[in-house]
Scaffold this active site. Structure first.
Site, PDB file in Angstrom:
ATOM      1  N   CYS A  38      46.531  38.742  45.713  1.00  0.00           N
ATOM      2  CA  CYS A  38      47.641  39.681  45.540  1.00  0.00           C
ATOM      3  C   CYS A  38      47.189  41.129  45.739  1.00  0.00           C
ATOM      4  CB  CYS A  38      48.228  39.516  44.139  1.00  0.00           C
ATOM      5  SG  CYS A  38      49.543  40.704  43.781  1.00  0.00           S
ATOM      6  N   LYS A  65      50.848  28.590  34.895  1.00  0.00           N
ATOM      7  CA  LYS A  65      50.508  29.864  34.271  1.00  0.00           C
ATOM      8  C   LYS A  65      50.113  29.651  32.820  1.00  0.00           C
ATOM      9  CE  LYS A  65      53.573  32.192  37.465  1.00  0.00           C
ATOM     10  NZ  LYS A  65      54.834  32.918  37.687  1.00  0.00           N
ATOM     11  N   VAL A  78      51.619  38.749  38.096  1.00  0.00           N
ATOM     12  CA  VAL A  78      50.335  39.440  38.137  1.00  0.00           C
ATOM     13  C   VAL A  78      50.481  40.661  39.038  1.00  0.00           C
ATOM     14  CG1 VAL A  78      48.973  37.376  37.683  1.00  0.00           C
ATOM     15  CG2 VAL A  78      49.526  37.956  40.051  1.00  0.00           C
ATOM     16  N   SER A  95      51.676  47.678  38.622  1.00  0.00           N
ATOM     17  CA  SER A  95      50.349  48.107  39.040  1.00  0.00           C
ATOM     18  C   SER A  95      50.172  49.622  38.961  1.00  0.00           C
ATOM     19  CB  SER A  95      50.033  47.608  40.451  1.00  0.00           C
ATOM     20  OG  SER A  95      50.931  48.134  41.417  1.00  0.00           O
TER      21      SER A  95
END
Length: 283
Positions: A38, A65, A78, A95
């Site tokens: 990712c 998960k 995530v 993020s």
């Protein structure tokens, strides 16, 4: 029931990234729930490595998960960062928010990712947002482009070329705001504007691999009236590719290939791929 399109995703990091994961298995108060594949995770991973902040890396299988993640983030997305707060740990899971948290919560860890000057700090945030709101959506519209069933060859090329031009335009606008010498966006030190774009910049190979005409970034000396801008871009990209943090958080190319082929075929099922198909921005 047919298999999920992404069900053959390689389950863990490989190559240099595998060695890094193994070195961060031990229990730590700061925990990164991650997927090796990712780019949003890689943003955070780069920051942790650049600042040398102790953390525990926890790989998340998209189809299994862990309960510990779901308690923190019911969507199970995530990156999720478990932060050592009182009276108990609490999560962060965007993020760019996580990047700013690391900058503020670990002030003694260098490098500092944002300038001290209030104006320059605010200006940096403008170009961080530009990456998320302009460059990344343009990247994915370009990569996921599929011609219409009734398009002739000229129509197919025209649609792809339009999206290529849009993407390159945003890269040029961002590059023109860089420090004149660099090599990084704000100067000699890596900073948040660099980290938010780096994971996509090192994936530009996907266009050369899967889209006719490639990314379209001109080779040295071939940029015409924009050669100065493209020369600055190449200097930045060379510097980013040379960062130890970038190299150490990158897995083997062969495991990225099927992921980005699905993006190029517009069959990927990530939240970002779905948002792109729906005409929305970064989810």
């Amino acid at each position: 029931m047919p298999a999920h399109p992404d069900s053959d995703l390689h389950p863990e990091a490989t190559g240099p990234a595998k060695a890094l994961v193994e070195s961060h298995r031990n229990e730590q108060p700061l925990k990164l729930y991650a997927g090796w594949f990712c780019p949003f995770v890689q943003r955070v991973w780069l920051a942790l490595e650049e600042k040398k902040i102790p953390y525990q890396y926890i790989e998340v299988n998209p189809y299994n998960k862990p309960d510990s993640l779901l308690k923190l983030n019911p969507r199970g997305l995530v990156p999720t960062l478990q932060c050592p707060t009182e009276p108990e740990p609490r999560p962060l899971y965007e993020s760019t928010v996580i990047l700013e948290y690391l900058e503020e919560a670990y002030p003694d860890h260098r490098p500092h990712f944002l300038p001290k000057d209030p104006y320059e700090r605010a200006r940096a945030r403008i170009w961080i947002d530009y990456v998320t709101s302009r460059i990344i959506p343009a990247f994915h519209r370009f990569l996921q482009y599929q011609p219409g069933d009734d398009d002739d060859d000229a129509g197919k090329r025209a649609g792809l070329d339009q999206l290529r031009r849009e993407f390159l335009h945003h890269l040029k606008v961002w590059t023109q705001e860089m420090h004149s010498e660099g090599p990084f966006f704000l100067g000699s030190e890596v900073s948040l504007p660099d980290l938010v774009l780096a994971p996509w910049a090192i994936r530009l190979w996907a266009f050369d691999e899967f889209k006719i005409g490639g990314a379209g970034i001109p080779d040295e000396g071939q940029g015409g009236e924009d050669e100065t801008t493209w020369a600055r871009w190449r200097k930045w990209l060379f510097a980013i590719n040379g960062r130890e943090s970038v190299q150490n958080t990158t897995s083997e190319m062969k495991h990225y290939m099927p992921i980005y082929k699905r993006y190029a075929d517009n069959t990927a099922q990530s939240e970002l791929a779905k948002a792109t198909r729906a005409g929305r921005g970064v989810p």
